[in-house]
Design an enzyme around this catalytic site. Structure first.
Site, PDB file in Angstrom:
ATOM      1  N   THR A  51       0.828  -1.205   0.000  1.00 32.18           N
ATOM      2  CA  THR A  51       0.000   0.000   0.000  1.00 32.18           C
ATOM      3  C   THR A  51       0.866   1.260   0.000  1.00 32.18           C
ATOM      4  O   THR A  51       0.392   2.326  -0.388  1.00 32.18           O
ATOM      5  CB  THR A  51      -0.902   0.033   1.255  1.00 32.18           C
ATOM      6  N   ASP A 187       9.798   1.205   4.660  1.00 32.54           N
ATOM      7  CA  ASP A 187      10.924   0.615   5.396  1.00 32.54           C
ATOM      8  C   ASP A 187      11.871   1.689   5.917  1.00 32.54           C
ATOM      9  O   ASP A 187      12.353   1.616   7.055  1.00 32.54           O
ATOM     10  CB  ASP A 187      11.681  -0.374   4.499  1.00 32.54           C
ATOM     11  N   TYR A 236       7.923  -7.540  -7.908  1.00 38.89           N
ATOM     12  CA  TYR A 236       7.588  -6.326  -7.147  1.00 38.89           C
ATOM     13  C   TYR A 236       7.349  -5.170  -8.121  1.00 38.89           C
ATOM     14  O   TYR A 236       6.331  -4.472  -8.058  1.00 38.89           O
ATOM     15  CB  TYR A 236       8.727  -5.991  -6.173  1.00 38.89           C
TER      16      TYR A 236
HETATM   17  C1  GAF Z   1       9.102  -3.961   0.390  1.00 40.70           C
HETATM   18  C2  GAF Z   1       9.233  -2.501  -0.001  1.00 40.70           C
HETATM   19  F1  GAF Z   1      10.521  -2.066   0.205  1.00 40.70           F
HETATM   20  C3  GAF Z   1       8.250  -1.629   0.787  1.00 40.70           C
HETATM   21  O1  GAF Z   1       8.334  -0.306   0.322  1.00 40.70           O
HETATM   22  C4  GAF Z   1       6.822  -2.171   0.667  1.00 40.70           C
HETATM   23  O2  GAF Z   1       6.281  -1.884  -0.594  1.00 40.70           O
HETATM   24  C5  GAF Z   1       6.779  -3.677   0.959  1.00 40.70           C
HETATM   25  O3  GAF Z   1       7.747  -4.390   0.202  1.00 40.70           O
HETATM   26  C6  GAF Z   1       5.426  -4.277   0.690  1.00 40.70           C
HETATM   27  O4  GAF Z   1       4.480  -3.757   1.571  1.00 40.70           O
HETATM   28  O5  GAF Z   1       9.491  -4.134   1.721  1.00 40.70           O
END
Ligand code: GAF
Length: 401
Positions: A51, A187, A236
């Site tokens: 999100t 993160d 991703y």
């Molecule tokens: C990884 C990404 F680095 C975060 O920014 C986030 O999108 C996550 O995946 C998924 O929630 O950790």
């Protein structure tokens, strides 16, 4: 402290004074001088997955697994870094940054140095020694902890400071532009802004956040599947692209839509026919997950672990079926957890395609939970999962003895 529950070679949570001393001695040997020591935590996300890059809500906790950086200023404008994890040295001239770092471990440190300069922070040269104790590839955000620890150490070594939110943005930019991962901001924000005993409810659009105390009588427990699939990074980026496609199409129908954050489930249904089927399902995950984070906040605030657990289970199903980022190992861990009495809920956590699950477990059954998960998972896969009880920790700081 994050209690580590199974025997394994994952390094212990905290750097004991003896180990801090060993780090100082190694620094002395490498660079012939004294160092200051900094640390930034890894994280686990309680709910709100995929999100952040849709400008939505997340609820991470900083864990007490850290990246440690020993640092001292240099007279010349160069950054030298030695990584204890890969036993390698790398360096960069700040006046002529090498920006082709992608795929190299040093991107997470030298990329941050370059990103700091690009942001206008006139950092000087520094010698660095990095010791990462956040398990890599486990979805516990080892990369952001390296970036944030290095960024903070570089600023401090130059006598500069930036707000936690600014530092998080600088580190995210380094990861996006130099390490080549199109991650969101979650993160880096939790590595900068985490607080002992609290989860962070973060609005990824405004970067405003609220600290939420955890449940008094239930624990969050992390189980590492010990598997990380190779295609994770590509998948991703593909999920991000699907979300961008959805936003583009929906924005043509709904003025004011800037991100999936702005779309309701009712609007999604109204315009479902305009979206490719896969893009529709990706959007349904993001929109419903945002709502789950806000419901989870309410459950946490009223001390209702059962409802929180239900939301975790729904989150996992959505990540599994609509967003398709789970894995057989993660599904198995969630299934095993679901069969144990006293478990409120369980879900995959982090980007997916391997890594960890997080479960909410009644405090008095945590011991049984751990044995049952370890037994069940090992029987089915032959792998021993690492299991951690989450102790919410502070964000980046200098480690003063
Ligand atoms: C990884 C990404 F680095 C975060 O920014 C986030 O999108 C996550 O995946 C998924 O929630 O950790």
């Amino acid at each position: 402290m994050t209690e580590k529950l199974t025997a394994s070679d994952v390094p212990s949570a905290n750097l004991a004074p003896r180990e801090a001393q060993a780090l100082r001695e190694q620094f002395q040997k490498l660079y012939g001088e004294e160092a200051r020591i900094f640390r930034a935590p890894g994280r686990v996300n309680l709910i709100g997955e995929h999100t952040d890059y849709n400008e939505g809500f997340v609820m991470p906790v900083a864990m007490d697994l850290y990246t440690w950086v020993a640092a001292a200023p240099r007279q010349d404008p160069r950054v030298h870094v030695y990584s204890q994890n890969v036993s390698e040295h790398a360096e960069m001239d700040l006046q002529n940054p090498n920006l082709r770092l992608q795929g190299h471990w040093s991107a997470y440190v030298l990329g941050v140095a370059a990103s700091l300069r690009m942001s206008g922070a006139e950092i000087g040269g520094a010698n660095l020694l990095v010791a990462g104790k956040v398990p890599m590839g486990a979805g516990l955000s080892s990369s952001a902890s390296v970036e944030v620890a290095a960024g903070y150490a570089l600023l401090e070594s130059s006598g500069l400071s930036r707000s936690p939110v600014e530092l998080a943005k600088i580190c995210q930019r380094a990861e996006n532009e130099f390490a080549g991962a199109r991650c969101g901001i979650m993160d880096q924000m939790i590595a900068c802004c985490g607080r002992a005993n609290y989860a962070l409810l973060l609005d990824c659009r405004t970067l405003g956040f609220r600290l939420l105390p955890l449940f008094p009588d239930a624990q969050f427990v992390v189980c590492n599947s010990m598997v990380k699939h190779d295609h994770a990074a590509g998948e991703y980026n593909a999920r991000r692209a699907d979300c961008e496609t959805a936003t583009r199409i929906l924005a043509q129908q709904l003025p004011g839509v800037r991100a999936l954050r702005d779309v309701s489930l009712a609007d999604l249904e109204r315009f479902a026919k305009l979206l490719p089927a896969v893009v529709y399902r990706r959007s349904r995950h993001v929109i419903s997950e945002n709502a789950r984070v806000l419901d989870a906040r309410a459950a946490l605030e009223r001390g209702d672990p059962e409802s929180f657990g239900r939301l975790m289970r729904a989150s996992h199903r959505s990540l599994q079926e609509d967003y398709e980022v789970s894995s057989a190992e993660l599904d198995l861990l969630v299934e095993i957890a679901g069969g144990i009495a006293g478990v409120h809920g369980s879900r995959m956590t982090g980007g997916g395609f391997g890594g960890c699950t997080i479960s909410l477990v009644r405090s008095e059954v945590v011991g049984e939970f751990r044995s049952a998960v370890a037994r069940g998972y090992e029987r089915a896969t032959g792998r021993q999962p690492d299991i951690y009880i989450v102790r919410a920790s502070d964000g980046v700081r200098e480690a003063l003895e």
